[in-house]
Design a protein around this motif. Structure first.
Motif, PDB file in Angstrom:
ATOM      1  N   CYS A  32     111.863  -1.688  50.136  1.00 55.57           N
ATOM      2  CA  CYS A  32     110.760  -2.407  50.493  1.00 55.57           C
ATOM      3  C   CYS A  32     110.347  -2.432  52.049  1.00 55.57           C
ATOM      4  O   CYS A  32     111.030  -2.204  52.757  1.00 55.57           O
ATOM      5  CB  CYS A  32     110.896  -3.924  50.016  1.00 55.57           C
ATOM      6  SG  CYS A  32     111.885  -5.014  50.949  1.00 55.57           S
ATOM      7  N   SER A  34     109.469  -4.993  53.762  1.00 57.86           N
ATOM      8  CA  SER A  34     110.113  -6.223  54.605  1.00 57.86           C
ATOM      9  C   SER A  34     111.206  -5.663  55.140  1.00 57.86           C
ATOM     10  O   SER A  34     111.837  -6.042  56.328  1.00 57.86           O
ATOM     11  CB  SER A  34     110.109  -7.420  53.691  1.00 57.86           C
ATOM     12  OG  SER A  34     108.817  -7.911  53.367  1.00 57.86           O
ATOM     13  N   GLN A  67     112.391 -17.500  57.390  1.00 58.48           N
ATOM     14  CA  GLN A  67     111.965 -17.145  55.889  1.00 58.48           C
ATOM     15  C   GLN A  67     110.541 -17.113  56.131  1.00 58.48           C
ATOM     16  O   GLN A  67     109.976 -17.792  56.019  1.00 58.48           O
ATOM     17  CB  GLN A  67     112.410 -18.635  55.221  1.00 58.48           C
ATOM     18  CG  GLN A  67     112.330 -18.563  53.746  1.00 58.48           C
ATOM     19  CD  GLN A  67     112.503 -19.868  53.103  1.00 58.48           C
ATOM     20  OE1 GLN A  67     112.983 -20.813  53.456  1.00 58.48           O
ATOM     21  NE2 GLN A  67     112.708 -19.840  51.765  1.00 58.48           N
ATOM     22  N   LYS A  68     110.294 -15.459  55.424  1.00 59.47           N
ATOM     23  CA  LYS A  68     108.815 -15.042  55.540  1.00 59.47           C
ATOM     24  C   LYS A  68     108.445 -15.166  54.100  1.00 59.47           C
ATOM     25  O   LYS A  68     107.198 -15.340  53.901  1.00 59.47           O
ATOM     26  CB  LYS A  68     108.944 -13.646  55.769  1.00 59.47           C
ATOM     27  CG  LYS A  68     107.656 -13.005  55.890  1.00 59.47           C
ATOM     28  CD  LYS A  68     107.803 -11.659  56.497  1.00 59.47           C
ATOM     29  CE  LYS A  68     106.210 -11.136  56.465  1.00 59.47           C
ATOM     30  NZ  LYS A  68     106.363  -9.557  56.684  1.00 59.47           N
ATOM     31  N   SER A  69     109.516 -15.242  53.021  1.00 58.80           N
ATOM     32  CA  SER A  69     109.077 -15.508  51.735  1.00 58.80           C
ATOM     33  C   SER A  69     110.025 -16.306  50.953  1.00 58.80           C
ATOM     34  O   SER A  69     111.026 -16.933  51.561  1.00 58.80           O
ATOM     35  CB  SER A  69     109.068 -14.248  51.200  1.00 58.80           C
ATOM     36  OG  SER A  69     110.299 -13.604  50.579  1.00 58.80           O
ATOM     37  N   GLU A  70     109.753 -17.016  49.782  1.00 57.34           N
ATOM     38  CA  GLU A  70     110.510 -17.819  49.133  1.00 57.34           C
ATOM     39  C   GLU A  70     111.782 -17.199  48.469  1.00 57.34           C
ATOM     40  O   GLU A  70     112.792 -17.575  48.452  1.00 57.34           O
ATOM     41  CB  GLU A  70     109.922 -18.561  48.090  1.00 57.34           C
ATOM     42  CG  GLU A  70     109.632 -17.214  46.834  1.00 57.34           C
ATOM     43  CD  GLU A  70     108.609 -17.998  45.687  1.00 57.34           C
ATOM     44  OE1 GLU A  70     108.900 -17.284  44.634  1.00 57.34           O
ATOM     45  OE2 GLU A  70     108.030 -18.765  46.093  1.00 57.34           O
ATOM     46  N   ASN A  71     111.794 -15.675  48.542  1.00 55.87           N
ATOM     47  CA  ASN A  71     113.161 -15.161  48.196  1.00 55.87           C
ATOM     48  C   ASN A  71     114.062 -14.833  49.142  1.00 55.87           C
ATOM     49  O   ASN A  71     115.321 -14.602  48.912  1.00 55.87           O
ATOM     50  CB  ASN A  71     112.839 -13.667  47.504  1.00 55.87           C
ATOM     51  CG  ASN A  71     111.861 -13.863  46.101  1.00 55.87           C
ATOM     52  OD1 ASN A  71     112.034 -14.678  45.699  1.00 55.87           O
ATOM     53  ND2 ASN A  71     111.167 -13.008  46.163  1.00 55.87           N
ATOM     54  N   SER A  72     113.800 -15.071  50.507  1.00 61.05           N
ATOM     55  CA  SER A  72     114.708 -14.175  51.440  1.00 61.05           C
ATOM     56  C   SER A  72     114.664 -15.276  52.938  1.00 61.05           C
ATOM     57  O   SER A  72     113.727 -15.792  53.252  1.00 61.05           O
ATOM     58  CB  SER A  72     114.222 -13.006  51.673  1.00 61.05           C
ATOM     59  OG  SER A  72     114.228 -12.083  50.744  1.00 61.05           O
ATOM     60  N   THR A  86     120.921 -11.407  54.584  1.00 59.62           N
ATOM     61  CA  THR A  86     119.536 -12.113  53.969  1.00 59.62           C
ATOM     62  C   THR A  86     120.181 -12.985  53.030  1.00 59.62           C
ATOM     63  O   THR A  86     120.827 -12.752  52.118  1.00 59.62           O
ATOM     64  CB  THR A  86     118.624 -11.003  53.450  1.00 59.62           C
ATOM     65  OG1 THR A  86     118.111 -10.293  54.671  1.00 59.62           O
ATOM     66  CG2 THR A  86     117.625 -11.952  52.821  1.00 59.62           C
ATOM     67  N   HIS A  88     119.586 -15.057  49.801  1.00 57.34           N
ATOM     68  CA  HIS A  88     118.555 -15.057  48.433  1.00 57.34           C
ATOM     69  C   HIS A  88     119.014 -16.370  47.576  1.00 57.34           C
ATOM     70  O   HIS A  88     119.723 -16.097  46.521  1.00 57.34           O
ATOM     71  CB  HIS A  88     118.556 -13.796  47.616  1.00 57.34           C
ATOM     72  CG  HIS A  88     118.237 -12.647  48.647  1.00 57.34           C
ATOM     73  ND1 HIS A  88     117.147 -12.327  48.913  1.00 57.34           N
ATOM     74  CD2 HIS A  88     118.989 -11.570  48.969  1.00 57.34           C
ATOM     75  CE1 HIS A  88     116.997 -11.018  49.693  1.00 57.34           C
ATOM     76  NE2 HIS A  88     118.360 -10.578  49.658  1.00 57.34           N
ATOM     77  N   ARG A  90     117.266 -18.146  45.483  1.00 55.54           N
ATOM     78  CA  ARG A  90     116.669 -18.038  43.902  1.00 55.54           C
ATOM     79  C   ARG A  90     117.537 -17.286  43.365  1.00 55.54           C
ATOM     80  O   ARG A  90     117.564 -17.606  41.881  1.00 55.54           O
ATOM     81  CB  ARG A  90     115.440 -17.397  44.296  1.00 55.54           C
ATOM     82  CG  ARG A  90     114.648 -17.291  42.879  1.00 55.54           C
ATOM     83  CD  ARG A  90     113.446 -16.512  43.048  1.00 55.54           C
ATOM     84  NE  ARG A  90     112.538 -16.361  42.177  1.00 55.54           N
ATOM     85  CZ  ARG A  90     111.343 -15.810  42.155  1.00 55.54           C
ATOM     86  NH1 ARG A  90     110.914 -15.232  43.221  1.00 55.54           N
ATOM     87  NH2 ARG A  90     110.778 -15.632  40.882  1.00 55.54           N
TER      88      ARG A  90
END
Length: 144
Positions: A32, A34, A67-72, A86, A88, A90
Protein backbone atom coordinates in the motif's frame (compact mmCIF):
# COMPACT_ATOMS: atom_id res chain seq x y z
CA UNK A 1 15.58 -14.83 20.72
CA UNK A 2 13.92 -13.60 23.88
CA UNK A 3 13.74 -15.83 26.93
CA UNK A 4 9.96 -16.15 26.51
CA UNK A 5 10.11 -18.09 23.26
CA UNK A 6 9.73 -14.91 21.24
CA UNK A 7 12.15 -12.43 19.75
CA UNK A 8 14.02 -9.25 20.60
CA UNK A 9 14.09 -6.20 18.39
CA UNK A 10 15.30 -2.62 18.53
CA UNK A 11 15.30 0.64 16.67
CA UNK A 12 18.24 1.80 14.57
CA UNK A 13 20.12 3.39 17.49
CA UNK A 14 19.03 0.91 20.18
CA UNK A 15 17.27 3.48 22.39
CA UNK A 16 13.99 1.55 22.06
CA UNK A 17 13.89 -2.22 22.49
CA UNK A 18 10.94 -4.55 22.16
CA UNK A 19 10.19 -8.20 22.75
CA UNK A 20 7.63 -10.47 21.20
CA UNK A 21 6.17 -13.63 22.70
CA UNK A 22 5.46 -16.77 20.73
CA UNK A 23 5.36 -16.76 16.96
CA UNK A 24 3.80 -14.27 14.53
CA UNK A 25 0.22 -14.83 13.39
CA UNK A 26 1.24 -13.99 9.81
CA UNK A 27 4.13 -12.64 7.76
CA UNK A 28 4.14 -11.11 4.34
CA UNK A 29 4.55 -8.03 2.22
CA UNK A 30 2.41 -4.89 2.10
CA UNK A 31 2.37 -2.82 -1.07
CA UNK A 32 0.00 0.00 0.00
CA UNK A 33 1.04 3.59 -0.56
CA UNK A 34 0.93 4.34 3.19
CA UNK A 35 3.47 1.60 3.99
CA UNK A 36 5.63 2.59 1.03
CA UNK A 37 5.65 6.26 2.01
CA UNK A 38 6.23 5.46 5.70
CA UNK A 39 9.11 3.07 5.02
CA UNK A 40 10.55 5.00 2.06
CA UNK A 41 10.72 1.67 0.23
CA UNK A 42 8.77 0.01 -2.58
CA UNK A 43 7.37 -2.66 -0.22
CA UNK A 44 7.12 -3.34 3.54
CA UNK A 45 7.92 -6.76 5.04
CA UNK A 46 5.56 -7.32 7.99
CA UNK A 47 5.22 -9.75 10.87
CA UNK A 48 1.84 -9.61 12.60
CA UNK A 49 1.56 -10.43 16.30
CA UNK A 50 -1.33 -10.39 18.75
CA UNK A 51 -1.15 -6.98 20.44
CA UNK A 52 -0.49 -8.49 23.86
CA UNK A 53 2.48 -10.44 22.46
CA UNK A 54 4.53 -7.27 21.83
CA UNK A 55 6.14 -5.32 24.70
CA UNK A 56 8.43 -2.30 24.82
CA UNK A 57 11.17 -3.34 27.26
CA UNK A 58 13.42 -0.28 26.98
CA UNK A 59 13.00 3.33 25.92
CA UNK A 60 9.23 3.74 26.08
CA UNK A 61 9.79 7.48 26.63
CA UNK A 62 11.59 7.58 23.27
CA UNK A 63 8.67 5.98 21.44
CA UNK A 64 6.61 8.36 19.29
CA UNK A 65 3.49 7.69 17.25
CA UNK A 66 1.24 9.02 14.53
CA UNK A 67 -2.25 7.85 13.64
CA UNK A 68 -3.07 8.82 10.06
CA UNK A 69 -6.01 6.41 9.74
CA UNK A 70 -8.35 4.55 12.08
CA UNK A 71 -6.61 1.28 11.19
CA UNK A 72 -3.02 2.11 12.06
CA UNK A 73 -0.88 3.71 14.75
CA UNK A 74 2.69 3.92 13.47
CA UNK A 75 5.47 3.98 16.07
CA UNK A 76 9.10 5.07 15.84
CA UNK A 77 12.07 6.09 17.97
CA UNK A 78 12.33 9.84 18.71
CA UNK A 79 16.13 9.57 19.11
CA UNK A 80 17.02 8.08 15.72
CA UNK A 81 13.77 8.10 13.76
CA UNK A 82 13.94 4.33 13.32
CA UNK A 83 10.55 2.82 12.51
CA UNK A 84 9.55 -0.08 14.76
CA UNK A 85 5.95 -1.13 14.33
CA UNK A 86 2.38 -0.34 13.43
CA UNK A 87 -0.41 -1.15 15.84
CA UNK A 88 -3.74 -2.23 14.33
CA UNK A 89 -6.18 -2.04 17.28
CA UNK A 90 -9.19 -2.75 15.07
CA UNK A 91 -7.73 -6.15 14.24
CA UNK A 92 -5.98 -6.77 17.59
CA UNK A 93 -2.60 -7.06 15.84
CA UNK A 94 0.75 -5.30 15.85
CA UNK A 95 2.98 -5.30 12.79
CA UNK A 96 6.58 -5.43 13.97
CA UNK A 97 8.59 -4.71 10.84
CA UNK A 98 10.49 -7.85 9.91
CA UNK A 99 13.82 -5.99 9.68
CA UNK A 100 13.49 -4.89 13.33
CA UNK A 101 13.68 -8.53 14.51
CA UNK A 102 16.98 -9.89 13.15
CA UNK A 103 16.60 -13.41 14.64
CA UNK A 104 13.14 -13.94 13.13
CA UNK A 105 13.23 -16.32 10.18
CA UNK A 106 11.05 -14.31 7.80
CA UNK A 107 8.66 -16.68 6.03
CA UNK A 108 6.21 -14.60 4.01
CA UNK A 109 2.78 -16.09 3.41
CA UNK A 110 1.15 -13.52 1.14
CA UNK A 111 1.16 -10.06 -0.36
CA UNK A 112 -1.51 -7.52 0.62
CA UNK A 113 -2.64 -4.41 -1.26
CA UNK A 114 -0.97 -5.78 -4.37
CA UNK A 115 -3.16 -3.61 -6.62
CA UNK A 116 -0.95 -0.71 -5.49
CA UNK A 117 2.39 -2.38 -6.14
CA UNK A 118 5.27 -0.50 -7.70
CA UNK A 119 7.56 -3.53 -7.40
CA UNK A 120 6.00 -6.64 -8.94
CA UNK A 121 7.31 -9.76 -7.21
CA UNK A 122 7.05 -13.18 -8.86
CA UNK A 123 7.48 -15.49 -5.88
CA UNK A 124 4.47 -17.82 -6.07
CA UNK A 125 2.80 -16.29 -2.99
CA UNK A 126 -0.87 -15.26 -3.06
CA UNK A 127 -1.34 -11.65 -4.13
CA UNK A 128 -4.33 -10.08 -2.35
CA UNK A 129 -5.89 -7.19 -4.27
CA UNK A 130 -6.36 -5.44 -0.90
CA UNK A 131 -6.82 -7.46 2.32
CA UNK A 132 -8.21 -10.88 3.12
CA UNK A 133 -11.98 -10.79 3.84
CA UNK A 134 -11.47 -11.37 7.58
CA UNK A 135 -9.64 -8.01 7.69
CA UNK A 136 -12.29 -6.11 5.78
CA UNK A 137 -10.90 -6.60 2.29
CA UNK A 138 -12.39 -8.20 -0.78
CA UNK A 139 -10.28 -11.33 -0.53
CA UNK A 140 -9.72 -11.05 -4.29
CA UNK A 141 -6.46 -12.40 -5.65
CA UNK A 142 -4.38 -10.90 -8.45
CA UNK A 143 -2.46 -13.19 -10.81
CA UNK A 144 1.32 -12.96 -10.90
Amino acid sequence: MAGNGGYKGKCFCGAVELETRGEPAAMGYCHCSSCREWSAAPVNAFSLWPMDAVSIVKGSDDLASIQKSENSIRRWCRACGGHLMTEHPRWGLTDVYAAVIPALAFRPMLHVNYQETVLPMKDGLPKQRDFPQEFGGTGDLIAE
